[in-house]
Design a protein around this motif. Structure first.
Motif, PDB file in Angstrom:
ATOM      1  N   TRP A 116     -55.496  -9.803  12.893  1.00 36.35           N
ATOM      2  CA  TRP A 116     -54.851  -9.359  11.652  1.00 36.35           C
ATOM      3  C   TRP A 116     -53.647  -8.511  12.021  1.00 36.35           C
ATOM      4  O   TRP A 116     -53.630  -7.814  13.039  1.00 36.35           O
ATOM      5  N   ILE A 117     -52.622  -8.557  11.185  1.00 38.70           N
ATOM      6  CA  ILE A 117     -51.420  -7.753  11.387  1.00 38.70           C
ATOM      7  C   ILE A 117     -51.198  -6.889  10.151  1.00 38.70           C
ATOM      8  O   ILE A 117     -51.507  -7.306   9.025  1.00 38.70           O
ATOM      9  N   ALA A 160     -43.220  -0.750  11.008  1.00 42.13           N
ATOM     10  CA  ALA A 160     -44.059  -0.538  12.185  1.00 42.13           C
ATOM     11  C   ALA A 160     -45.267  -1.467  12.091  1.00 42.13           C
ATOM     12  O   ALA A 160     -45.818  -1.670  11.001  1.00 42.13           O
ATOM     13  N   LEU A 161     -45.665  -2.053  13.222  1.00 40.90           N
ATOM     14  CA  LEU A 161     -46.715  -3.060  13.213  1.00 40.90           C
ATOM     15  C   LEU A 161     -47.988  -2.570  13.896  1.00 40.90           C
ATOM     16  O   LEU A 161     -47.950  -1.981  14.982  1.00 40.90           O
ATOM     17  N   ALA A 199     -55.390  -1.588  16.958  1.00 42.30           N
ATOM     18  CA  ALA A 199     -54.262  -0.975  17.668  1.00 42.30           C
ATOM     19  C   ALA A 199     -53.207  -0.586  16.631  1.00 42.30           C
ATOM     20  O   ALA A 199     -52.457  -1.433  16.148  1.00 42.30           O
ATOM     21  N   TYR A 200     -53.160   0.705  16.285  1.00 39.65           N
ATOM     22  CA  TYR A 200     -52.246   1.175  15.250  1.00 39.65           C
ATOM     23  C   TYR A 200     -50.841   1.418  15.805  1.00 39.65           C
ATOM     24  O   TYR A 200     -50.674   1.937  16.915  1.00 39.65           O
ATOM     25  N   GLN A 232     -47.098  -2.764  24.180  1.00 37.90           N
ATOM     26  CA  GLN A 232     -48.438  -2.552  24.718  1.00 37.90           C
ATOM     27  C   GLN A 232     -49.167  -1.472  23.950  1.00 37.90           C
ATOM     28  O   GLN A 232     -48.632  -0.363  23.730  1.00 37.90           O
ATOM     29  N   ALA A 233     -50.411  -1.774  23.560  1.00 36.36           N
ATOM     30  CA  ALA A 233     -51.233  -0.812  22.838  1.00 36.36           C
ATOM     31  C   ALA A 233     -51.868   0.168  23.816  1.00 36.36           C
ATOM     32  O   ALA A 233     -51.873  -0.042  25.034  1.00 36.36           O
ATOM     33  N   SER A 234     -52.425   1.221  23.293  1.00 36.84           N
ATOM     34  CA  SER A 234     -53.129   2.208  24.104  1.00 36.84           C
ATOM     35  C   SER A 234     -54.625   1.902  24.147  1.00 36.84           C
ATOM     36  O   SER A 234     -55.392   2.651  24.776  1.00 36.84           O
ATOM     37  N   VAL A 235     -55.063   0.828  23.486  1.00 34.82           N
ATOM     38  CA  VAL A 235     -56.478   0.493  23.414  1.00 34.82           C
ATOM     39  C   VAL A 235     -56.727  -0.893  23.986  1.00 34.82           C
ATOM     40  O   VAL A 235     -55.827  -1.711  24.125  1.00 34.82           O
TER      41      VAL A 235
END
Length: 243
Positions: A178-179, A207-208, A222-223, A237-240
């Motif tokens: 989902w986005i 912002a996505l 991933a916010y 790149q996400a932090s999760v």
């Protein structure tokens, strides 16, 4: 199994599905061949959409799989432990490297009902003797060990975002995405091909955030992965991750 070569396969192309767990405890017989040349240059690209395997972090330790394991591309990114079966051949090598599965088999193995790994030559030669060409193996599904967060490569144009998802840990195979843009609800994406997921929403200038579910049912959110000024052609790149 002390005479069997062990090989960790991070599946990016043809992998079987999980049933509620990222690890499979039983071993299944299969066969393995190789392709792509000694430098694995012939394995770049691939049916999961990872592109350049070096920049994607997968290197030369890659493989394609047959249709019996492929699942129509839905299991790109899953991981396997594969061992050369020394009880069925004299052409096994000892060793325990890790590899990533990426590419659609160019010579027809991916149209085969057999359970088969068509590996990059460098990966295959860690478990088999070159002259053999094909060796019997045993494999099982395992959890994927990745470093850093999940990566999202965004391409195409307004009203059509194509997002390539890489570096997924845990089960590895993404089953749903989902986005969400600034001020929107979560919007379901659909698989375009491989690990390329599409959305028809207009999200330029927002912002996505992304929500991903792997095929063992686990979900990671991933916010604000991509800032409001994100650009097509860029990777974020996400932090999760799934750990």
């Amino acid at each position: 199994m002390d005479q069997m070569a062990m090989l960790l396969l991070l599946l990016s192309l043809c992998a079987s599905r999980l049933d509620g767990a990222a690890a499979q405890q039983y071993w299944t017989p299969a066969t393995a061949t190789f392709y792509g040349g000694s430098d694995a240059s012939g394995t770049m690209g691939g049916s999961c959409g990872y592109g350049d395997l070096y920049s994607a972090g997968y290197g030369t330790q890659t493989t394609a799989l047959s249709t019996a394991l492929y699942g129509g591309g839905a299991s790109c990114g899953a991981c396997y432990l594969v061992t050369c079966d020394a009880s069925r051949t004299q052409y096994c090598k000892p060793g325990s490297p890790s590899v990533t599965v990426n590419y659609g088999d160019p010579n027809g193995w991916c149209n085969s009902p057999q359970q088969h790994f068509h590996m990059s030559q460098p990966a295959w030669e860690t478990i088999g003797v070159y002259q053999a060409g094909i060796v019997p193996v045993n494999y099982r599904r395992v959890s994927c060990q990745r470093s850093g967060g999940i990566r999202f490569g965004i391409s195409d144009h307004d009203y059509f975002e194509l997002v390539t998802i890489t570096n997924v840990g845990g089960a590895g195979a993404v089953a749903a995405v989902w986005i969400m843009g600034t001020g929107t609800d979560w919007l379901a994406m659909s698989r375009n091909w491989g690990e390329n997921w599409q959305s028809g929403a207009y999200l330029t200038g927002k912002a996505l955030s992304f929500k991903e579910q792997t095929d063992d049912g686990k979900v990671v959110v991933a916010y604000n992965v991509a800032p409001a000024n994100w650009q097509f052609g860029s990777t974020y790149q996400a932090s999760v991750n799934f750990y």
